[in-house]
Design a protein around this motif. Structure first.
Motif, PDB file in Angstrom:
ATOM      1  N   ASN A  84     -32.165 -20.292  -5.105  1.00 10.66           N
ATOM      2  CA  ASN A  84     -32.002 -19.130  -4.896  1.00 10.66           C
ATOM      3  C   ASN A  84     -33.684 -18.765  -5.013  1.00 10.66           C
ATOM      4  OD1 ASN A  84     -31.637 -16.547  -4.968  1.00 10.66           O
ATOM      5  ND2 ASN A  84     -31.666 -16.221  -6.931  1.00 10.66           N
ATOM      6  N   ALA A 130     -34.813 -19.388  -1.291  1.00  5.57           N
ATOM      7  CA  ALA A 130     -34.636 -19.241  -0.122  1.00  5.57           C
ATOM      8  C   ALA A 130     -35.167 -17.482   0.067  1.00  5.57           C
ATOM      9  CB  ALA A 130     -33.482 -18.536  -0.335  1.00  5.57           C
ATOM     10  N   PHE A 144     -35.539 -22.250   6.093  1.00  5.55           N
ATOM     11  CA  PHE A 144     -35.878 -21.182   5.573  1.00  5.55           C
ATOM     12  C   PHE A 144     -37.119 -20.786   5.389  1.00  5.55           C
ATOM     13  CE2 PHE A 144     -31.576 -21.049   4.422  1.00  5.55           C
ATOM     14  CZ  PHE A 144     -30.892 -20.962   5.812  1.00  5.55           C
ATOM     15  N   THR A 153     -34.235 -16.159  10.636  1.00  2.00           N
ATOM     16  CA  THR A 153     -33.249 -17.151  10.994  1.00  2.00           C
ATOM     17  C   THR A 153     -32.126 -17.407  10.191  1.00  2.00           C
ATOM     18  OG1 THR A 153     -35.125 -17.900  11.664  1.00  2.00           O
ATOM     19  CG2 THR A 153     -33.804 -19.746  10.473  1.00  2.00           C
ATOM     20  N   SER A 154     -30.663 -18.333  10.703  1.00  4.02           N
ATOM     21  CA  SER A 154     -30.052 -18.636   9.701  1.00  4.02           C
ATOM     22  C   SER A 154     -29.055 -19.814  10.101  1.00  4.02           C
ATOM     23  CB  SER A 154     -29.692 -17.011   8.995  1.00  4.02           C
ATOM     24  OG  SER A 154     -28.710 -16.731  10.562  1.00  4.02           O
ATOM     25  N   GLY A 155     -27.972 -19.594   9.690  1.00  4.14           N
ATOM     26  CA  GLY A 155     -26.867 -20.585  10.149  1.00  4.14           C
ATOM     27  C   GLY A 155     -26.679 -21.862   9.176  1.00  4.14           C
ATOM     28  N   SER A 156     -27.902 -22.022   8.088  1.00  2.67           N
ATOM     29  CA  SER A 156     -26.630 -22.866   6.950  1.00  2.67           C
ATOM     30  C   SER A 156     -27.082 -22.108   6.182  1.00  2.67           C
ATOM     31  CB  SER A 156     -28.018 -23.903   6.767  1.00  2.67           C
ATOM     32  OG  SER A 156     -28.951 -23.223   5.531  1.00  2.67           O
ATOM     33  N   ASN A 206     -26.997 -18.570   2.282  1.00  2.00           N
ATOM     34  CA  ASN A 206     -28.484 -17.593   2.129  1.00  2.00           C
ATOM     35  C   ASN A 206     -28.967 -16.883   2.157  1.00  2.00           C
ATOM     36  OD1 ASN A 206     -30.169 -21.172   1.098  1.00  2.00           O
ATOM     37  ND2 ASN A 206     -28.500 -21.475   3.350  1.00  2.00           N
ATOM     38  N   SER A 214     -30.088 -14.205  -0.590  1.00  2.00           N
ATOM     39  CA  SER A 214     -31.645 -14.754  -1.857  1.00  2.00           C
ATOM     40  C   SER A 214     -32.201 -14.668  -1.183  1.00  2.00           C
ATOM     41  CB  SER A 214     -31.299 -16.164  -2.132  1.00  2.00           C
ATOM     42  OG  SER A 214     -30.376 -16.456  -2.694  1.00  2.00           O
ATOM     43  N   ILE A 215     -31.958 -14.249   0.223  1.00  5.89           N
ATOM     44  CA  ILE A 215     -33.316 -13.820   1.585  1.00  5.89           C
ATOM     45  C   ILE A 215     -33.051 -11.967   1.717  1.00  5.89           C
ATOM     46  CG2 ILE A 215     -33.635 -14.160   4.246  1.00  5.89           C
ATOM     47  CD1 ILE A 215     -32.401 -16.450   4.083  1.00  5.89           C
ATOM     48  N   VAL A 224     -25.847 -21.278  -4.064  1.00 11.61           N
ATOM     49  CA  VAL A 224     -26.537 -20.895  -4.021  1.00 11.61           C
ATOM     50  C   VAL A 224     -26.729 -18.848  -4.426  1.00 11.61           C
ATOM     51  CG1 VAL A 224     -27.017 -20.993  -1.404  1.00 11.61           C
ATOM     52  CG2 VAL A 224     -29.235 -19.847  -3.088  1.00 11.61           C
ATOM     53  N   ALA A 264     -27.811 -15.683  -5.741  1.00  7.73           N
ATOM     54  CA  ALA A 264     -28.760 -14.795  -5.846  1.00  7.73           C
ATOM     55  C   ALA A 264     -27.703 -13.631  -6.101  1.00  7.73           C
ATOM     56  CB  ALA A 264     -28.345 -15.069  -3.940  1.00  7.73           C
TER      57      ALA A 264
END
Lengths: 319, 275
Positions: free
Chosen positions: A58, A61, A93, B115-118, B121, B124-125, B155, B159
């Protein structure tokens, strides 16, 4: 007794100075505020201090999201929790989008994780980050070098990883040699018999080994390769050419770090015997830093021996 | 701004046509997941979000993170319709030389905020984006669309915890709850349900809607904007493959390419042209 400094404090003091000038500089912790002594920063810049708790994925990211909106977050916690627990966040990321996130890994090496044992000794971090495209990797030699390195990675846009230690980190008498990101520092030039490439908190051991070698009539050059990536290829190849024999000295697994980087470059650009001093692909024990390094063959005597072996290999080749 | 639900429905129909067409032409992609998220994406880009395609880097814009990056054919279609890039680019999806990657890339495609895909996340981003806005004194909202299976990632809950701690009221997360993940029904794969009480327990402002009903989507978003402190979770019940009857209820469409015949059948269902 080796004099020690505190690379953790050197980092946070420098970041606090940076934050006074740069309103986008921020600190992200994963319940690591006490690890990096971040209390004063948090008090001074509460909006720029983020603590997500014991949650490194966390933290990384979240820092990536912050960077995408214009901040320069420094994520500071234990080296292995950044590079192993949050490895994918670092790669996908931070590094892949080339975001301006700085990753600060504490307890870099077996000596910096003193007494805690393997869970808190991090000797794979550099190998891991070095395989990730687009990250600057810096391994400063002591607290003064951490101050230079922190400023340098802040000034250089894009992702960076910097190692810091336990807070009891040996001082190296080398301040008169300037620090420039991406450039090696020649710390001792006794001659061209052999080159000792070192980085991190064992640079002083390479310098001590050079003194021993000098007294024995062998004339080494000692080089601080603080920037592991991008590597100062030109200077390193020149040194390999001039000496024809090399030793690498690092507080890291011999796989993946400085030894690998130099050996790879040597193989491609200037084939040279390269002896790697480092943790020999095993798990270390708890112990006091000095004796621990000696026990795992990262001692002055080991470096001296390796230098001689490298020269013997070079000379056999000549015959 | 689009004024009527009917217009949004028409935009969503066009996006669905593009989704099926581009995946058919690319020979690769995740049609089921893109079709379930289409209405959420259409509502955000064509009614809700403050964005300007002429200024994709505009600092004050609202942000969007497609945490379930594999649904990107729908996002690409929306961005093209908004004018970030040419509609003709869509057929280049996943091909060498195209700016449209298999999963979203913020440095290759204009309009992609992250950017994303995995998986796992995006929350959090998004939180990081909200926290940055506090420092830069910009009051944008951050919208995140996650899958349901993807919130199995730890994760996400890291978050969720910190977003509540930071009172990230400008963070709005949709869970595209189509009920099916790669390996099968969510409840069989993971034991994820119930979803809403978990977010409530983490201190989020929670709502539950039909993710294909624009009036519910828009009213839920309006509700989140009244919420100053708690981050918002909108559990959107959706249908994987929505709009293409033969894909519904058949999870092979999680990642499958329509044959020519299937493509033509989908176009008949969606009222789209056959290329």
């Amino acid at each position: 007794m080796t004099q020690t400094g505190n690379t953790r404090i050197a980092f946070i003091e420098t970041l606090t100075e940076i934050a006074a000038q740069d309103p986008t500089a921020a600190l992200v912790c994963a319940d690591s505020i006490l690890v990096v002594k971040g209390q004063a920063f948090a008090q001074k810049y509460p909006e720029r201090f983020v603590d997500v708790g014991i949650a490194e994925q966390n933290a990384v990211a979240c820092a990536a999201g912050m960077a995408s909106c214009g901040l320069v977050p420094f994520v500071a916690t234990y080296a292995g929790f950044i590079t192993m627990r949050a490895c994918e966040q670092v790669r996908t990321f931070v590094a892949y989008p080339h975001l301006n996130v700085k990753l600060i890994g504490a307890n870099g090496g077996i000596s910096a994780g003193e007494r805690e044992g393997v869970t808190h000794q991090f000797f794979e971090d550099l190998g891991i980050v070095r395989t990730i495209a687009g990250i600057t990797v810096v391994v400063p030699a002591d607290e003064a070098q951490v101050r230079h390195a922190t400023r340098a990675i802040h000034k250089t846009p894009g992702p960076a990883y910097m190692r810091i230690g336990s807070g009891r980190d040996p001082l190296v008498d080398c301040e008169d040699v300037p620090f420039e990101l991406g450039k090696v520092r020649v710390l001792a030039d006794h001659g061209n018999d052999v080159v000792l490439f070192a980085n991190g908190f064992v640079v002083n051991r390479a310098l001590a080994a050079a003194d021993v070698l000098s007294r024995q009539g062998v004339h080494p050059t000692v080089v601080d390769v603080h920037t592991l990536k991008p590597l100062d290829r030109e200077a390193i190849v020149d040194l390999l050419r001039q000496t024809g024999a090399a030793v690498t000295v690092e507080d890291h697994n011999i796989i993946g770090g400085l030894g690998s980087a130099i050996a790879e470059l040597s193989a491609e650009a200037c084939p040279t015997p390269v002896m790697r001093i480092g943790l020999r692909d095993t798990y270390p024990r708890s112990g006091e830093p000095g004796p621990l390094l000696d026990y795992y063959h990262i001692g002055v005597a080991d470096i001296v021996e390796a230098a001689k072996r490298a020269m013997q290999m070079r000379d056999r080749k000549v015959r | 701004m689009t004024d009527t639900i009917g217009e949004l429905q028409e935009i969503a129909r066009q996006i669905r046509i593009d989704v099926v067409t581009t995946i058919h032409k690319a020979g690769d992609g995740h049609p089921g997941a893109a079709l379930s998220a289409t209405d959420l994406i259409a509502a955000l880009y064509f009614r809700v979000m403050k964005v300007d395609p002429a200024r994709p880097d505009w600092a004050e814009r609202d942000r969007f993170v497609l945490s379930k990056g594999h649904a990107c054919p729908a996002l690409y279609a929306a961005l093209a319709r908004k004018g970030y890039f040419s509609h003709d680019d869509l057929v280049g999806l996943r091909s060498l030389g195209s700016h449209l990657q298999g999963h979203p890339d913020m440095n290759k495609t204009l309009g992609i905020d992250f950017t994303s895909g995995s998986l796992g996340n995006g929350v959090s981003i998004g939180l990081g984006m909200v926290l940055a806005g506090r420092v830069t004194r910009l009051d944008y909202f951050v919208y995140v669309v996650t899958g349901d299976g993807e919130i199995e990632e730890g994760v996400v809950w890291e978050a969720a915890m910190s977003a509540a701690k930071y009172r990230a009221g400008r963070l709005i997360v949709f869970v595209d709850n189509n009920g099916i993940q790669s390996g099968g029904p969510v409840e069989q794969v993971s034991g994820l349900y119930p979803i809403l009480p978990k977010w409530e327990a983490f201190g989020w402002h929670c709502q539950e809607i039909d993710g294909h009903d624009f009036s519910q989507i828009l009213s839920a978003v309006e509700d989140t904007q009244m919420e100053a402190e708690r981050p918002s979770l909108i559990l959107a019940h959706t249908v994987k493959g929505q709009g293409v009857p033969f894909m519904i209820g058949d999870n092979s469409w999680h990642k499958r390419v329509p044959t020519r015949q299937e493509y033509e059948e989908a176009m008949r269902a969606l009222g789209g042209p056959v290329w």
